[in-house]
Design an enzyme around this catalytic site. Structure first.
Site, PDB file in Angstrom:
ATOM      1  N   LEU A   1      32.725  10.221  26.669  1.00  0.00           N
ATOM      2  CA  LEU A   1      33.002  10.191  25.077  1.00  0.00           C
ATOM      3  C   LEU A   1      31.884  11.317  25.093  1.00  0.00           C
ATOM      4  O   LEU A   1      32.841  11.601  23.653  1.00  0.00           O
ATOM      5  CB  LEU A   1      32.286   8.923  25.354  1.00  0.00           C
ATOM      6  CG  LEU A   1      32.164   8.552  24.242  1.00  0.00           C
ATOM      7  CD1 LEU A   1      33.433   8.084  22.870  1.00  0.00           C
ATOM      8  CD2 LEU A   1      31.348   6.874  23.562  1.00  0.00           C
TER       9      LEU A   1
ATOM     10  N   ALA B   1      24.855   6.323  30.245  1.00  0.00           N
ATOM     11  CA  ALA B   1      24.632   5.296  30.212  1.00  0.00           C
ATOM     12  C   ALA B   1      25.076   5.682  31.820  1.00  0.00           C
ATOM     13  O   ALA B   1      25.537   6.479  32.454  1.00  0.00           O
ATOM     14  CB  ALA B   1      25.686   4.589  30.186  1.00  0.00           C
TER      15      ALA B   1
ATOM     16  N   THR C   1      29.882  -2.066  25.691  1.00  0.00           N
ATOM     17  CA  THR C   1      30.799  -2.495  26.347  1.00  0.00           C
ATOM     18  C   THR C   1      31.889  -3.873  25.930  1.00  0.00           C
ATOM     19  O   THR C   1      31.673  -4.881  26.050  1.00  0.00           O
ATOM     20  CB  THR C   1      30.776  -2.467  27.613  1.00  0.00           C
ATOM     21  OG1 THR C   1      31.995  -2.431  28.640  1.00  0.00           O
ATOM     22  CG2 THR C   1      29.768  -3.353  28.523  1.00  0.00           C
ATOM     23  N   ASP C   2      33.490  -3.305  26.313  1.00  0.00           N
ATOM     24  CA  ASP C   2      34.447  -4.907  26.059  1.00  0.00           C
ATOM     25  C   ASP C   2      33.336  -5.884  27.673  1.00  0.00           C
ATOM     26  O   ASP C   2      33.809  -6.997  27.588  1.00  0.00           O
ATOM     27  CB  ASP C   2      35.515  -4.480  26.409  1.00  0.00           C
ATOM     28  CG  ASP C   2      35.600  -3.505  27.328  1.00  0.00           C
ATOM     29  OD1 ASP C   2      34.977  -3.091  28.266  1.00  0.00           O
ATOM     30  OD2 ASP C   2      37.036  -3.101  27.218  1.00  0.00           O
TER      31      ASP C   2
ATOM     32  N   TYR D   1      26.640  -4.237  36.015  1.00  0.00           N
ATOM     33  CA  TYR D   1      26.932  -2.645  35.170  1.00  0.00           C
ATOM     34  C   TYR D   1      26.807  -4.262  33.616  1.00  0.00           C
ATOM     35  O   TYR D   1      26.442  -3.666  32.557  1.00  0.00           O
ATOM     36  CB  TYR D   1      27.818  -2.843  35.181  1.00  0.00           C
ATOM     37  CG  TYR D   1      28.323  -1.522  33.789  1.00  0.00           C
ATOM     38  CD1 TYR D   1      27.513  -0.669  33.198  1.00  0.00           C
ATOM     39  CD2 TYR D   1      29.548  -2.530  33.265  1.00  0.00           C
ATOM     40  CE1 TYR D   1      28.360  -0.329  31.455  1.00  0.00           C
ATOM     41  CE2 TYR D   1      30.430  -1.901  31.892  1.00  0.00           C
ATOM     42  CZ  TYR D   1      30.023  -0.546  31.506  1.00  0.00           C
ATOM     43  OH  TYR D   1      29.861   0.019  30.920  1.00  0.00           O
TER      44      TYR D   1
ATOM     45  N   LYS E   1      24.467  -4.001  30.041  1.00  0.00           N
ATOM     46  CA  LYS E   1      24.665  -3.032  29.069  1.00  0.00           C
ATOM     47  C   LYS E   1      24.628  -3.865  27.542  1.00  0.00           C
ATOM     48  O   LYS E   1      23.863  -4.218  26.682  1.00  0.00           O
ATOM     49  CB  LYS E   1      26.046  -3.304  29.112  1.00  0.00           C
ATOM     50  CG  LYS E   1      26.225  -1.450  30.739  1.00  0.00           C
ATOM     51  CD  LYS E   1      26.043  -0.761  29.234  1.00  0.00           C
ATOM     52  CE  LYS E   1      27.003  -0.270  27.831  1.00  0.00           C
ATOM     53  NZ  LYS E   1      26.319   1.233  27.764  1.00  0.00           N
TER      54      LYS E   1
HETATM   55  N1  LIG Z   1      35.354   5.056  30.141  1.00  0.00           N
HETATM   56  C1  LIG Z   1      35.315   3.336  29.130  1.00  0.00           C
HETATM   57  O1  LIG Z   1      36.359   3.557  28.972  1.00  0.00           O
HETATM   58  C2  LIG Z   1      34.029   2.711  28.930  1.00  0.00           C
HETATM   59  C3  LIG Z   1      34.461   1.009  28.338  1.00  0.00           C
HETATM   60  C4  LIG Z   1      33.248   0.801  27.881  1.00  0.00           C
HETATM   61  C5  LIG Z   1      32.588   0.981  27.901  1.00  0.00           C
HETATM   62  N2  LIG Z   1      32.033   1.836  27.814  1.00  0.00           N
HETATM   63  C6  LIG Z   1      31.041   2.571  27.679  1.00  0.00           C
HETATM   64  O2  LIG Z   1      30.812   3.976  26.635  1.00  0.00           O
HETATM   65  C7  LIG Z   1      29.846   5.192  27.482  1.00  0.00           C
HETATM   66  C8  LIG Z   1      30.254   6.327  27.648  1.00  0.00           C
HETATM   67  O3  LIG Z   1      30.948   5.897  28.794  1.00  0.00           O
HETATM   68  P1  LIG Z   1      31.437   7.333  29.715  1.00  0.00           P
HETATM   69  O4  LIG Z   1      33.101   6.968  29.902  1.00  0.00           O
HETATM   70  O5  LIG Z   1      31.585   8.379  28.282  1.00  0.00           O
HETATM   71  O6  LIG Z   1      30.375   7.813  30.693  1.00  0.00           O
HETATM   72  P2  LIG Z   1      30.148   8.580  31.875  1.00  0.00           P
HETATM   73  O7  LIG Z   1      31.884   9.896  31.083  1.00  0.00           O
HETATM   74  O8  LIG Z   1      30.328   7.885  33.408  1.00  0.00           O
HETATM   75  O9  LIG Z   1      29.317   9.235  30.837  1.00  0.00           O
HETATM   76  C9  LIG Z   1      28.024   9.231  31.826  1.00  0.00           C
HETATM   77  C10 LIG Z   1      26.856   9.987  30.688  1.00  0.00           C
HETATM   78  O10 LIG Z   1      25.529  10.099  30.801  1.00  0.00           O
HETATM   79  C11 LIG Z   1      24.775  10.685  31.109  1.00  0.00           C
HETATM   80  N3  LIG Z   1      23.556  10.274  32.469  1.00  0.00           N
HETATM   81  C12 LIG Z   1      23.629   8.441  33.101  1.00  0.00           C
HETATM   82  N4  LIG Z   1      22.374   8.968  33.188  1.00  0.00           N
HETATM   83  C13 LIG Z   1      21.756   9.886  32.962  1.00  0.00           C
HETATM   84  C14 LIG Z   1      20.330  10.212  32.523  1.00  0.00           C
HETATM   85  N5  LIG Z   1      19.408   9.370  33.368  1.00  0.00           N
HETATM   86  N6  LIG Z   1      19.680  11.330  32.052  1.00  0.00           N
HETATM   87  C15 LIG Z   1      20.415  11.924  31.316  1.00  0.00           C
HETATM   88  N7  LIG Z   1      21.794  11.713  31.010  1.00  0.00           N
HETATM   89  C16 LIG Z   1      22.270  10.777  31.293  1.00  0.00           C
HETATM   90  C17 LIG Z   1      26.522  11.363  32.031  1.00  0.00           C
HETATM   91  O11 LIG Z   1      25.343  12.747  32.707  1.00  0.00           O
HETATM   92  P3  LIG Z   1      25.397  13.236  34.192  1.00  0.00           P
HETATM   93  O12 LIG Z   1      27.111  14.757  33.805  1.00  0.00           O
HETATM   94  O13 LIG Z   1      24.312  14.191  33.927  1.00  0.00           O
HETATM   95  O14 LIG Z   1      25.259  12.323  35.046  1.00  0.00           O
HETATM   96  C18 LIG Z   1      27.083  11.069  31.427  1.00  0.00           C
HETATM   97  O15 LIG Z   1      27.043  12.864  30.401  1.00  0.00           O
HETATM   98  C19 LIG Z   1      28.419   4.113  27.913  1.00  0.00           C
HETATM   99  O16 LIG Z   1      27.936   3.602  27.117  1.00  0.00           O
HETATM  100  C20 LIG Z   1      29.886   3.014  29.141  1.00  0.00           C
HETATM  101  O17 LIG Z   1      28.909   2.614  28.861  1.00  0.00           O
HETATM  102  C21 LIG Z   1      32.680   2.676  28.813  1.00  0.00           C
END
Ligand SMILES: NC(=O)c1ccc[n+]([C@@H]2O[C@H](COP(=O)([O-])OP(=O)(O)OC[C@H]3O[C@@H](n4cnc5c(N)ncnc54)[C@H](OP(=O)(O)O)[C@@H]3O)[C@@H](O)[C@H]2O)c1
Length: 307
Positions: free
Chosen positions: A12, A69, A110-111, A134, A138
């Site tokens: 995202l 996250a 999140t959903d 998780y 959240k």
């Molecule tokens: N993917 C989905 O369909 C989905 C569904 C529901 C909700 N969500 C929510 O949407 C949001 C974004 O999800 P996403 O899928 O984009 O996640 P993602 O691709 O796993 O990315 C997570 C991000 O968080 C960063 N991060 C984690 N720990 C960190 C730390 N200690 N310090 C600095 N940065 C840190 C990671 O950095 P690094 O690259 O350095 O690890 C990465 O940039 C989250 O809140 C997730 O819970 C996602």
């Protein structure tokens, strides 16, 4: 607008930062993963005690979109303490700092906070019942944000798109495997509402512009099973849908429990914005156009390479 985006290497955060940088001054928080991006980078590990104030001091933002996250459900299950620190404790501290500085905040949730037992779509007032570390952490994060900073937006999302690693999203999972002729399972009993990540980014920016506050479901307007999603992707990309075997998630052997019904109503959002959310087929068309135009390679080119 000066916009601070945490998790700017994530699925995202990166798509949002790239899109928003066309019309805003964007600062992305990164732990040393990104290179040559068209927005400013602030290097920080959010678990460092001074990180909250440092990223706000360095960017002086009008608004923050907190996308970082620990989003891997199975990693959260095996390391719940780390999940708590990133998904619950950090958002609480960020919400507090934003409130004190009068900086607008969107916190991404999140959903998956729901147990999936409802017959029909979940609305914002329905009671969450998280099924694992998780979802639990959240939920704690979103509750803390709303309590500490009532002007913040908490957005429960679900999305797909092209990622830095090329394998972060469910859509990429289907494309990568089907392109290599591999058989995969598609869950027939997990219902969700996927939205193209770039359209999600647009909606989040409109929510900020319109000064919304509080809890919103920000997902696609159409619910479907993960199996059906895989089939839609296969058809769009001209891949073999017969490689996807319909299966129950209960037989998948996955570590953390998954909810069966994550159909979220977006009525509150579309009413408050006075607009219809982009349909699934519009998003899928755009996802395919991005593919034809080399967007997946472009995204992956922002990955830092070893010196
Ligand atoms: N993917 C989905 O369909 C989905 C569904 C529901 C909700 N969500 C929510 O949407 C949001 C974004 O999800 P996403 O899928 O984009 O996640 P993602 O691709 O796993 O990315 C997570 C991000 O968080 C960063 N991060 C984690 N720990 C960190 C730390 N200690 N310090 C600095 N940065 C840190 C990671 O950095 P690094 O690259 O350095 O690890 C990465 O940039 C989250 O809140 C997730 O819970 C996602």
């Amino acid at each position: 607008m000066r916009l601070l985006i945490t998790g700017s290497s994530g699925l995202l955060g990166l798509n949002l930062a790239l899109d928003a940088a066309r019309s805003h001054h964007v600062f992305g928080v990164d732990r040393n993963t990104l290179a040559s991006v068209p927005f400013e980078l602030i290097k920080a590990d959010l678990l460092d005690p001074d990180a909250v104030h440092r990223i706000l001091d360095e960017s002086k933002p009008d608004a923050v979109i907190h996308c970082a996250a620990l989003a891997n459900v199975d990693t959260c299950e095996s390391n719940p303490e780390l999940a708590y620190q990133i998904n619950a404790d950090f958002p609480a501290r960020l919400a507090d700092a934003c409130a004190r500085r009068q900086v607008r905040l969107i916190h991404i949730s999140t959903d998956a906070v729901f147990d999936g037992q409802k017959d029909g779509a979940y609305i914002e007032n329905d009671l969450p019942n998280p099924q694992g570390a998780y979802a639990q952490t959240k939920l704690e994060g979103e509750r803390a944000v709303i309590q500490i900073n009532p002007t913040a937006i908490v957005a429960r999302v679900n999305f797909y798109g092209w990622s830095l690693s090329g394998k972060r999203s469910l859509a990429e999972f289907f494309i990568n495997n089907l392109s290599n002729g591999k058989n995969v399972n598609g869950f027939t009993d997990v219902l969700f509402c996927p939205m193209l990540v770039n359209r999600l980014g647009d909606v989040l920016l409109v929510m900020l512009e319109r000064n919304l506050r509080g809890l919103y479901h920000v997902v696609g307007p159409q619910a479907m099973s993960k199996y059906q999603f895989g089939v839609e992707i296969a058809r769009k990309f001209g891949l073999k849908e017969s490689l996807i075997s319909p299966q129950s998630v209960d037989k998948s052997g996955l570590n953390a429990r998954r909810s069966h019904n994550l159909w979220l109503s977006t009525n509150k959002l579309s009413t408050d914005l006075g607009m219809t959310l982009p349909s699934f087929s519009t998003g899928l068309d755009e996802f395919y156009t991005q593919y034809q135009q080399g967007y997946p390679q472009k995204i992956r080119s922002y990955q830092q390479t070893e010196p």
